[in-house]
Scaffold this motif. Structure first.
Motif, PDB file in Angstrom:
ATOM      1  N   VAL A 195      50.016 -26.948  26.741  1.00  0.00           N
ATOM      2  CA  VAL A 195      49.622 -26.127  27.890  1.00  0.00           C
ATOM      3  C   VAL A 195      48.725 -27.031  28.733  1.00  0.00           C
ATOM      4  CG1 VAL A 195      47.665 -25.042  26.656  1.00  0.00           C
ATOM      5  CG2 VAL A 195      48.598 -23.962  28.698  1.00  0.00           C
ATOM      6  N   VAL A 196      49.024 -27.093  30.032  1.00  0.00           N
ATOM      7  CA  VAL A 196      48.370 -28.049  30.935  1.00  0.00           C
ATOM      8  C   VAL A 196      47.584 -27.288  31.988  1.00  0.00           C
ATOM      9  CG1 VAL A 196      48.745 -29.919  32.599  1.00  0.00           C
ATOM     10  CG2 VAL A 196      50.207 -29.741  30.576  1.00  0.00           C
ATOM     11  N   ALA A 197      46.380 -27.742  32.273  1.00  0.00           N
ATOM     12  CA  ALA A 197      45.566 -27.125  33.328  1.00  0.00           C
ATOM     13  C   ALA A 197      45.231 -28.161  34.390  1.00  0.00           C
ATOM     14  CB  ALA A 197      44.282 -26.544  32.747  1.00  0.00           C
ATOM     15  N   GLY A 198      45.123 -27.685  35.623  1.00  0.00           N
ATOM     16  CA  GLY A 198      44.674 -28.523  36.727  1.00  0.00           C
ATOM     17  C   GLY A 198      43.374 -27.972  37.280  1.00  0.00           C
ATOM     18  N   ALA A 199      42.548 -28.845  37.829  1.00  0.00           N
ATOM     19  CA  ALA A 199      41.304 -28.447  38.497  1.00  0.00           C
ATOM     20  C   ALA A 199      41.191 -29.267  39.777  1.00  0.00           C
ATOM     21  CB  ALA A 199      40.108 -28.709  37.586  1.00  0.00           C
ATOM     22  N   VAL A 200      40.896 -28.601  40.891  1.00  0.00           N
ATOM     23  CA  VAL A 200      40.854 -29.294  42.180  1.00  0.00           C
ATOM     24  C   VAL A 200      39.674 -28.810  43.022  1.00  0.00           C
ATOM     25  CG1 VAL A 200      42.087 -29.761  44.346  1.00  0.00           C
ATOM     26  CG2 VAL A 200      43.376 -29.587  42.210  1.00  0.00           C
ATOM     27  N   VAL A 201      38.938 -29.753  43.584  1.00  0.00           N
ATOM     28  CA  VAL A 201      37.967 -29.468  44.644  1.00  0.00           C
ATOM     29  C   VAL A 201      38.565 -30.021  45.928  1.00  0.00           C
ATOM     30  CG1 VAL A 201      35.667 -29.951  45.571  1.00  0.00           C
ATOM     31  CG2 VAL A 201      35.954 -29.551  43.122  1.00  0.00           C
ATOM     32  N   LEU A 202      38.870 -29.133  46.873  1.00  0.00           N
ATOM     33  CA  LEU A 202      39.445 -29.567  48.142  1.00  0.00           C
ATOM     34  C   LEU A 202      38.339 -30.093  49.055  1.00  0.00           C
ATOM     35  CD1 LEU A 202      41.946 -26.631  48.757  1.00  0.00           C
ATOM     36  CD2 LEU A 202      42.520 -28.972  48.065  1.00  0.00           C
ATOM     37  N   ASP A 203      38.702 -31.040  49.892  1.00  0.00           N
ATOM     38  CA  ASP A 203      37.773 -31.570  50.891  1.00  0.00           C
ATOM     39  C   ASP A 203      37.919 -30.744  52.166  1.00  0.00           C
ATOM     40  OD1 ASP A 203      36.443 -33.017  52.888  1.00  0.00           O
ATOM     41  OD2 ASP A 203      36.869 -34.934  51.907  1.00  0.00           O
ATOM     42  N   PRO A 204      36.864 -30.025  52.591  1.00  0.00           N
ATOM     43  CA  PRO A 204      36.982 -29.164  53.776  1.00  0.00           C
ATOM     44  C   PRO A 204      37.335 -29.937  55.049  1.00  0.00           C
ATOM     45  CG  PRO A 204      34.684 -29.369  53.089  1.00  0.00           C
ATOM     46  CD  PRO A 204      35.503 -29.998  52.023  1.00  0.00           C
ATOM     47  N   HIS A 205      37.076 -31.241  55.052  1.00  0.00           N
ATOM     48  CA  HIS A 205      37.354 -32.056  56.242  1.00  0.00           C
ATOM     49  C   HIS A 205      38.771 -32.623  56.257  1.00  0.00           C
ATOM     50  CE1 HIS A 205      33.144 -31.655  57.068  1.00  0.00           C
ATOM     51  NE2 HIS A 205      32.814 -32.263  55.952  1.00  0.00           N
ATOM     52  N   ILE A 206      39.470 -32.513  55.125  1.00  0.00           N
ATOM     53  CA  ILE A 206      40.845 -33.060  55.053  1.00  0.00           C
ATOM     54  C   ILE A 206      41.763 -31.974  54.500  1.00  0.00           C
ATOM     55  CG2 ILE A 206      42.276 -35.006  54.303  1.00  0.00           C
ATOM     56  CD1 ILE A 206      39.715 -36.528  53.609  1.00  0.00           C
ATOM     57  N   PRO A 207      42.198 -31.035  55.342  1.00  0.00           N
ATOM     58  CA  PRO A 207      43.045 -29.948  54.850  1.00  0.00           C
ATOM     59  C   PRO A 207      44.411 -30.432  54.378  1.00  0.00           C
ATOM     60  CG  PRO A 207      42.885 -29.879  57.247  1.00  0.00           C
ATOM     61  CD  PRO A 207      41.951 -30.958  56.788  1.00  0.00           C
ATOM     62  N   ILE A 208      44.972 -29.704  53.428  1.00  0.00           N
ATOM     63  CA  ILE A 208      46.326 -29.980  52.926  1.00  0.00           C
ATOM     64  C   ILE A 208      47.200 -28.795  53.316  1.00  0.00           C
ATOM     65  CG2 ILE A 208      47.752 -30.408  50.879  1.00  0.00           C
ATOM     66  CD1 ILE A 208      45.179 -31.533  49.526  1.00  0.00           C
ATOM     67  N   GLU A 209      48.199 -29.053  54.146  1.00  0.00           N
ATOM     68  CA  GLU A 209      49.070 -27.971  54.635  1.00  0.00           C
ATOM     69  C   GLU A 209      50.084 -27.564  53.564  1.00  0.00           C
ATOM     70  OE1 GLU A 209      48.747 -26.440  57.608  1.00  0.00           O
ATOM     71  OE2 GLU A 209      47.003 -27.709  57.974  1.00  0.00           O
ATOM     72  N   GLY A 210      50.347 -26.253  53.480  1.00  0.00           N
ATOM     73  CA  GLY A 210      51.449 -25.766  52.640  1.00  0.00           C
ATOM     74  C   GLY A 210      51.098 -25.415  51.216  1.00  0.00           C
ATOM     75  N   LEU A 211      49.801 -25.368  50.894  1.00  0.00           N
ATOM     76  CA  LEU A 211      49.405 -25.023  49.520  1.00  0.00           C
ATOM     77  C   LEU A 211      49.726 -23.558  49.235  1.00  0.00           C
ATOM     78  CD1 LEU A 211      45.930 -26.773  49.213  1.00  0.00           C
ATOM     79  CD2 LEU A 211      48.063 -27.478  48.125  1.00  0.00           C
ATOM     80  N   LYS A 212      50.431 -23.319  48.141  1.00  0.00           N
ATOM     81  CA  LYS A 212      50.634 -21.953  47.659  1.00  0.00           C
ATOM     82  C   LYS A 212      50.988 -22.005  46.187  1.00  0.00           C
ATOM     83  CE  LYS A 212      54.867 -21.449  50.235  1.00  0.00           C
ATOM     84  NZ  LYS A 212      55.854 -20.545  50.786  1.00  0.00           N
ATOM     85  N   ASP A 213      51.149 -20.841  45.583  1.00  0.00           N
ATOM     86  CA  ASP A 213      51.483 -20.747  44.159  1.00  0.00           C
ATOM     87  C   ASP A 213      52.646 -21.686  43.845  1.00  0.00           C
ATOM     88  OD1 ASP A 213      52.277 -20.009  41.627  1.00  0.00           O
ATOM     89  OD2 ASP A 213      52.881 -17.987  42.177  1.00  0.00           O
ATOM     90  N   SER A 214      52.462 -22.555  42.854  1.00  0.00           N
ATOM     91  CA  SER A 214      53.472 -23.574  42.532  1.00  0.00           C
ATOM     92  C   SER A 214      54.839 -22.974  42.208  1.00  0.00           C
ATOM     93  CB  SER A 214      52.997 -24.429  41.348  1.00  0.00           C
ATOM     94  OG  SER A 214      52.882 -23.644  40.179  1.00  0.00           O
TER      95      SER A 214
END
Length: 197
Positions: free
Chosen positions: A21-40
């Motif tokens: 079982v694999v987990a991911g953890a992410v802190v996004l950078d508010p100054h560099i948005p990533i377009e298109g993020l949604k439930d995998s």
């Protein structure tokens, strides 16, 4: 005033009969948005791979953690999921330079952490950082299943990713369980018991 770092956390692979079982953890950078993020689960494989690279490149910090089939069998899938999530956040701290200020966890419970944490049901559809974590976890686990498929092509892991499909059940009946199968999961346990008789 320093920025508050919010970490999104999600897992992949609670339901399959095989693999970690694999987990991911992410802190996004508010100054560099990533377009298109949604439930995998709502993304194509190609789109997940593209966003995975974007997350690696643009996120403030990311981490991956897992719990092995042996650990799943020993402590159960729920506890193993919590363990994988904690490991993912610990991995993230090495890139962030310390613990994030808060963790947003997909689901209805949180692992034990030395920071504030909030469980959010369907968080992968509500919080971009959790969506990013779900993509990280899913791509990592899918790649592991491809490697496992090359080792054990008879099970068809590349097609069903270890989930309990008819094809997977048929392969279990024919070939028994491989070393990566979760022996505590009922369908695998029943096959092993039948072979032992």
């Amino acid at each position: 005033m320093s920025l508050v770092w919010i970490c999104g956390v999600d897992e992949a692979g609670r339901g399959p009969l095989v693999g970690a079982v694999v987990a991911g953890a992410v802190v996004l950078d508010p100054h560099i948005p990533i377009e298109g993020l949604k439930d995998s689960k709502k993304l194509t494989s190609a789109k997940r791979e593209f966003l995975y690279e974007q997350i690696m490149d643009k996120a403030k910090a990311w981490g991956v953690g897992e719990a092995s089939p042996a650990e799943i069998d020993e402590i159960n899938i729920l506890q193993a999921t919590m363990l994988a999530m904690r490991r993912a956040i610990e991995d993230l701290t090495t890139r962030l330079g310390g613990w994030p200020d808060k963790a947003l966890i997909d689901g209805n419970r949180c692992p034990e952490l030395p920071i504030a944490a909030e469980a959010i049901i369907k968080g992968d559809t509500k919080e971009p950082a959790i969506s990013a974590a779900s993509i990280l976890a899913k791509v990592t686990r899918d790649r592991q299943m491809q490697i496992l498929h090359e080792r054990h092509p008879e099970y068809g892991f590349a097609q069903h990713m270890g989930y309990p499909t008819e094809a997977h059940f048929a392969a279990l009946q024919q070939f028994g369980a491989c070393s990566e199968h979760r022996k505590s999961f009922s369908p695998v346990r029943k096959v092993l018991e039948a072979i032992a008789r």
